[in-house]
Motif scaffolding. Structure first.
Motif, mmCIF file in Angstrom:
data_model
loop_
_atom_site.group_PDB
_atom_site.id
_atom_site.type_symbol
_atom_site.label_atom_id
_atom_site.label_comp_id
_atom_site.label_asym_id
_atom_site.label_seq_id
_atom_site.Cartn_x
_atom_site.Cartn_y
_atom_site.Cartn_z
ATOM 1 N N VAL A 160 13.169 44.169 -27.851
ATOM 2 C CA VAL A 160 12.091 43.251 -27.484
ATOM 3 C C VAL A 160 12.464 41.823 -27.879
ATOM 4 C CG1 VAL A 160 9.673 42.633 -27.849
ATOM 5 C CG2 VAL A 160 10.324 45.044 -27.692
ATOM 6 N N PHE A 161 12.961 41.652 -29.126
ATOM 7 C CA PHE A 161 13.439 40.334 -29.550
ATOM 8 C C PHE A 161 14.472 39.796 -28.550
ATOM 9 C CE2 PHE A 161 12.852 41.359 -34.376
ATOM 10 C CZ PHE A 161 11.492 41.175 -34.234
ATOM 11 N N SER A 162 15.427 40.641 -28.214
ATOM 12 C CA SER A 162 16.532 40.230 -27.346
ATOM 13 C C SER A 162 16.048 39.897 -25.939
ATOM 14 C CB SER A 162 17.598 41.324 -27.292
ATOM 15 O OG SER A 162 18.139 41.554 -28.575
ATOM 16 N N PHE A 163 15.046 40.607 -25.464
ATOM 17 C CA PHE A 163 14.453 40.316 -24.164
ATOM 18 C C PHE A 163 13.898 38.887 -24.148
ATOM 19 C CE2 PHE A 163 10.852 40.069 -21.282
ATOM 20 C CZ PHE A 163 11.326 40.662 -20.124
ATOM 21 N N LEU A 164 13.141 38.544 -25.176
ATOM 22 C CA LEU A 164 12.539 37.205 -25.250
ATOM 23 C C LEU A 164 13.606 36.130 -25.436
ATOM 24 C CD1 LEU A 164 9.559 38.180 -27.587
ATOM 25 C CD2 LEU A 164 9.444 37.740 -25.131
ATOM 26 N N ILE A 165 14.595 36.414 -26.264
ATOM 27 C CA ILE A 165 15.679 35.458 -26.495
ATOM 28 C C ILE A 165 16.485 35.240 -25.219
ATOM 29 C CG2 ILE A 165 17.876 35.159 -27.715
ATOM 30 C CD1 ILE A 165 16.512 36.564 -30.134
ATOM 31 N N SER A 166 16.709 36.308 -24.449
ATOM 32 C CA SER A 166 17.429 36.190 -23.173
ATOM 33 C C SER A 166 16.696 35.246 -22.238
ATOM 34 C CB SER A 166 17.581 37.564 -22.512
ATOM 35 O OG SER A 166 18.338 38.437 -23.310
ATOM 36 N N PHE A 167 15.369 35.338 -22.231
ATOM 37 C CA PHE A 167 14.593 34.454 -21.370
ATOM 38 C C PHE A 167 14.745 32.994 -21.806
ATOM 39 C CE2 PHE A 167 10.664 32.140 -20.413
ATOM 40 C CZ PHE A 167 10.734 32.174 -19.028
ATOM 41 N N TYR A 168 14.778 32.756 -23.125
ATOM 42 C CA TYR A 168 14.962 31.384 -23.618
ATOM 43 C C TYR A 168 16.252 30.783 -23.077
ATOM 44 C CZ TYR A 168 16.522 27.633 -26.627
ATOM 45 O OH TYR A 168 17.034 26.435 -27.069
ATOM 46 N N PHE A 169 17.358 31.504 -23.231
ATOM 47 C CA PHE A 169 18.647 30.974 -22.781
ATOM 48 C C PHE A 169 18.706 30.882 -21.255
ATOM 49 C CE2 PHE A 169 20.050 32.504 -27.032
ATOM 50 C CZ PHE A 169 20.545 31.299 -27.495
ATOM 51 N N LEU A 170 17.987 31.753 -20.567
ATOM 52 C CA LEU A 170 17.970 31.710 -19.108
ATOM 53 C C LEU A 170 17.322 30.431 -18.604
ATOM 54 C CD1 LEU A 170 18.450 33.157 -16.372
ATOM 55 C CD2 LEU A 170 16.172 34.194 -16.654
ATOM 56 N N ILE A 171 16.181 30.055 -19.180
ATOM 57 C CA ILE A 171 15.490 28.852 -18.700
ATOM 58 C C ILE A 171 16.099 27.579 -19.274
ATOM 59 C CG2 ILE A 171 13.311 30.076 -18.364
ATOM 60 C CD1 ILE A 171 12.323 28.701 -20.952
ATOM 61 N N GLU A 172 16.716 27.688 -20.465
ATOM 62 C CA GLU A 172 17.248 26.487 -21.105
ATOM 63 C C GLU A 172 18.608 26.099 -20.531
ATOM 64 O OE1 GLU A 172 16.822 23.247 -23.259
ATOM 65 O OE2 GLU A 172 15.317 24.851 -23.346
ATOM 66 N N TYR A 173 19.447 27.099 -20.198
ATOM 67 C CA TYR A 173 20.811 26.813 -19.749
ATOM 68 C C TYR A 173 21.089 27.293 -18.323
ATOM 69 C CZ TYR A 173 21.533 25.698 -24.650
ATOM 70 O OH TYR A 173 21.437 25.141 -25.891
ATOM 71 N N ARG A 174 20.114 27.971 -17.711
ATOM 72 C CA ARG A 174 20.233 28.446 -16.326
ATOM 73 C C ARG A 174 21.515 29.252 -16.107
ATOM 74 N NH1 ARG A 174 18.257 22.897 -13.172
ATOM 75 N NH2 ARG A 174 16.245 22.724 -14.284
ATOM 76 N N ASP A 175 21.818 30.071 -17.088
ATOM 77 C CA ASP A 175 22.992 30.929 -17.027
ATOM 78 C C ASP A 175 22.539 32.327 -16.615
ATOM 79 O OD1 ASP A 175 25.260 32.449 -17.427
ATOM 80 O OD2 ASP A 175 25.839 31.398 -19.273
ATOM 81 N N LEU A 176 23.032 32.804 -15.462
ATOM 82 C CA LEU A 176 22.553 34.064 -14.909
ATOM 83 C C LEU A 176 22.949 35.280 -15.748
ATOM 84 C CD1 LEU A 176 23.048 33.562 -11.061
ATOM 85 C CD2 LEU A 176 20.929 33.493 -12.402
ATOM 86 N N LYS A 177 23.921 35.132 -16.635
ATOM 87 C CA LYS A 177 24.275 36.272 -17.479
ATOM 88 C C LYS A 177 23.096 36.681 -18.360
ATOM 89 C CE LYS A 177 26.324 33.952 -21.519
ATOM 90 N NZ LYS A 177 27.575 33.685 -22.266
ATOM 91 N N TYR A 178 22.224 35.711 -18.668
ATOM 92 C CA TYR A 178 21.063 36.031 -19.487
ATOM 93 C C TYR A 178 19.993 36.765 -18.681
ATOM 94 C CZ TYR A 178 23.227 33.190 -23.072
ATOM 95 O OH TYR A 178 24.112 32.704 -24.011
ATOM 96 N N LEU A 179 20.028 36.631 -17.365
ATOM 97 C CA LEU A 179 19.158 37.452 -16.526
ATOM 98 C C LEU A 179 19.597 38.904 -16.614
ATOM 99 C CD1 LEU A 179 16.844 37.654 -14.494
ATOM 100 C CD2 LEU A 179 18.487 37.164 -12.665
#
Length: 420
Positions: A160-179
């Motif tokens: 769950v932590f990692s899910f939320l953290i992945s979203f942070y990096f996705l919107i902050e850096y627009r890196d699709l690997k975090y999707l």
């Protein structure tokens, strides 16, 4: 390392956990820094001082109760077997020192250090869960945790932590690997078959939707939809009956709250256990302390149809699976009031900081607070704050949020910006 394997946090040297040795090393290094004339924590925010004052009051009250319990310790039918177990029970209080540790470690640092914490949790958690799935796939099922699905119930919180953290990096850096990480951690939560993880994820996602606005909210909803359809595709690909099984499992969990003789009576067991604990609190409003064995109040008869289950569970040391209820009954009305006031002021601080913060630092605050909410929801139904594996992270997320609030306040007053 704690996110990689639960067992890491339970490594002992004698009766001392490795977590506590790490705490001690940080405290000693901080004392060295202080002796060299460096400030440990910069306090320029009155409301944060008030919050920490209530935290200190909670710790002091708990310490006084512990001293009393140790001075008058006498094994009995209702007490713990030894003094070491009494000290273990005190973890409800002393792990709160992590709030200070976070403020010290992050002192004068910026967003990059918080992002480094985010990445360490994300990468170690994903690595651990991938290894477990691979072991399961090649037939090493003895390595699979017994407390929930393939992933394990306790490990699911880090997903769950990692899910939320992945979203942070996705919107902050627009890196699709975090999707991809977003979808992967959603799969991990589902594979855990742990209802507390489901509730923690749903609650934290609803909070994200509430806190984010405009374009970011649109990105969040889009990412969630992609993850949902991606998860559905994966489930259908591997097993057409998997989705039906998951729905049936969740349904049984909630139905067992009313009718305990279903395949999983855990909900009803908790309900009856909590009632017993509340009755003890009403009889002892000043608290039963850390010497009292709450396991004696557990309704083991719920598993009367399965004697092996009774033998297994009754051999464990199981607190009421509600950490906040444990704090109430152990520290009493006074201790719980101090704890509640600290959290209430903490919420006020987060709310004020949320209104003032902008950009990256606001996103860091939102994700950190969402992680705090997820572990809090987990603590409502599990033994969470009583041990180092989850308990430390409850206080760590509080410390990170307070650190952000402290720096945002200082930046606003000096017309500066939060350091990247």
């Amino acid at each position: 390392m704690a996110t990689l394997a639960r067992e890491f946090t339970y490594i002992k040297f004698g009766f001392i956990y490795i977590t506590e040795l790490i705490m001690l090393s940080v405290i000693l290094s901080s004392m060295v820094r202080a002796s060299l004339g460096r400030k440990l924590i910069t306090f320029k925010n009155g409301i944060i001082n008030v919050a920490l004052l209530f935290l200190f009051a909670y710790q002091s009250w708990g310490l006084l109760r512990l001293i009393y319990d140790l001075l008058f310790f006498k094994p009995s039918v209702t007490s713990e077997d030894n003094i070491l177990t009494v000290l273990r029970n005190f973890s409800l209080v002393y792990y709160s020192i992590f709030v200070y540790i976070v403020l010290i470690v992050l002192n004068f640092e910026g967003a990059k250090k918080i992002e480094a914490i985010f990445k360490s949790i994300l990468y170690f958690s994903v690595l651990r869960n991938i290894v477990v799935i691979v072991l399961y796939a090649i037939g090493y099922e003895t390595f699979i945790p017994e407390d929930g699905g393939i992933i394990g119930g306790h490990h699911s919180l880090f997903a769950v932590f990692s899910f939320l953290i992945s979203f942070y990096f996705l919107i902050e850096y627009r890196d699709l690997k975090y999707l991809f990480f977003l979808l992967l951690n959603l799969i991990f939560v589902v594979l855990s078959s742990h209802r507390s993880a489901f509730m923690a994820l749903i609650g934290s996602v609803l909070l994200l939707i509430l806190l984010y606005k405009g374009q970011i909210k649109f990105k969040l909803i889009t990412a969630l939809l992609i993850s949902f359809f991606g998860l559905s595709f994966v489930i259908i690909t591997f097993s057409e009956s998997a989705f039906a099984f998951i729905v049936r499992k969740i349904s049984e969990n909630f139905e067992s709250l009313v009718y305990y003789k279903l395949s999983d009576p855990n909900s009803n067991w908790r309900y009856l256990y909590w009632n017993n604990v509340l009755k003890v609190f009403l009889e002892n409003p000043i608290g039963v302390g850390f010497n009292y064995s709450l396991s004696n109040l557990a309704p083991w008869w719920v598993w009367s149809d399965n004697p092996r289950e009774i033998l297994f569970r009754s051999s464990l040391r199981l607190d009421p699976h509600n950490s906040f209820l444990s704090i109430l009954v152990r520290t009493g009305a006074v201790g719980f009031a101090m704890f509640t006031l600290f959290l209430a002021i903490f919420f006020i601080i987060v709310r004020k900081t949320y209104k003032k913060a902008k950009g990256k630092i606001k996103n860091l605050l939102i994700i950190s607070f969402s992680n705090f909410i997820s572990v809090s929801m987990f603590a409502m139904f599990n033994v969470t704050l009583e041990g180092p594996y989850h308990g430390t992270f409850f206080w760590i997320w509080i410390g990170i949020c307070l650190f952000i609030a402290l720096n945002v306040k200082n930046a606003v007053e000096s017309n500066g910006i939060f350091k990247d």
